[in-house]
Structures are given as C-alpha cells and as structure tokens.
Design an enzyme around this catalytic site. Structure first.
Site, short mmCIF file in Angstrom:
data_model
loop_
_atom_site.label_atom_id
_atom_site.label_comp_id
_atom_site.label_asym_id
_atom_site.label_seq_id
_atom_site.Cartn_x
_atom_site.Cartn_y
_atom_site.Cartn_z
N SER A 146 -2.31 2.23 -17.69
CA SER A 146 -1.52 1.96 -16.50
C SER A 146 -1.36 3.17 -15.59
O SER A 146 -1.94 4.22 -15.82
CB SER A 146 -0.14 1.42 -16.86
OG SER A 146 0.63 2.44 -17.48
N LYS A 150 0.84 -1.19 0.00
CA LYS A 150 0.00 0.00 0.00
C LYS A 150 0.88 1.24 0.00
O LYS A 150 1.80 1.37 0.81
CB LYS A 150 -0.89 0.01 1.24
CG LYS A 150 -1.81 1.19 1.34
CD LYS A 150 -2.68 1.05 2.59
CE LYS A 150 -3.60 2.20 2.79
NZ LYS A 150 -4.37 2.06 4.03
N TYR A 182 -2.45 -1.40 -13.89
CA TYR A 182 -1.19 -2.06 -13.58
C TYR A 182 -0.08 -1.02 -13.47
O TYR A 182 -0.17 0.08 -14.03
CB TYR A 182 -0.83 -3.13 -14.63
CG TYR A 182 -0.64 -2.57 -16.02
CD1 TYR A 182 0.62 -2.22 -16.47
CD2 TYR A 182 -1.73 -2.41 -16.87
CE1 TYR A 182 0.79 -1.70 -17.75
CE2 TYR A 182 -1.57 -1.90 -18.14
CZ TYR A 182 -0.30 -1.54 -18.58
OH TYR A 182 -0.14 -1.03 -19.84
#
Length: 116
Positions: A25, A9, A58
């Site tokens: 992305s 995180k 991603y």
C-alpha cells in the site's frame, strides 16, 4: 453508458519513506486523504515524476498533518525517498454526469506535503 474519470488527485507530493518489508500500500497523511476525498483502502494510481514509473496500490491512513507519504511492500522498489509523485483515483459514472463532475484536486507544498 458509463465511463471512468479522475475522482481525486494529490498533485506533486514528496515521498517521505519506502518500506519494502511492509505488507503493501501507500501511507498518506490523513489531512491529504480528507482534502482529496480518498478513503482508506481505495485503489490509487501512482505516477513517479522522477523516474516515470506508473503503478497502482491502495491507500492507508497516516498520521494527520504529518506530511507522510510512504510506499510500502513491492511498491517501495518503484520510488526513492525524496521523489515527487502524483496520486490519483478514478470513479465510474454515467457519461452525462461525467460532463459536469468536478474532481477533488489537491496541490500540497512539495517541501513538507502540507496543505497550502
């Protein structure tokens, strides 16, 4: 039994750019990727603190220590430069292992996205 838990995180970073015409992305400063143990190409979930948007994409590597956090492609419509976001990735693991697993948590400086 396997469950999905938070693996990594990056908490409260500032969006530095949004490039609608890129192929997709999120570009993340390499130093933040290393600190959070997120690898290039890994699926990440994004939460936008400013507008409540939640989406996935991603990760791709940005220049190290640049502070770059750029949403690319369609995800660019979900943020504005200056928004605060949280970036998370998850991992599947055995239930018993998950009880003791410790995720990589990174709390950068919101003003310039540098590591504290």
């Amino acid at each position: 039994m396997q469950i999905e838990v938070v693996k990594s995180k990056i908490h409260r970073v500032t969006v530095t750019g949004a490039d609608l015409n890129y192929i997709g992305s999120i570009t993340i400063d390499e130093a933040l990727l290393e600190a959070s143990n997120i690898i290039e190409g890994e699926k990440v979930n994004i939460v936008n603190i400013n507008n409540g948007e939640r989406f996935e994409t991603y990760a791709i590597k940005g220049a190290k220590n640049s502070g770059e956090i750029t949403l690319n492609g369609p995800a660019a419509r979900k943020v504005h430069k200056g928004d605060i976001i949280i970036i998370m990735s998850y991992a599947r693991m055995d239930f018993e292992k998950a009880k003791t697993f410790k995720p990589w948590l990174v709390f950068p400086n919101e003003k310039d996205n540098s590591l504290k």
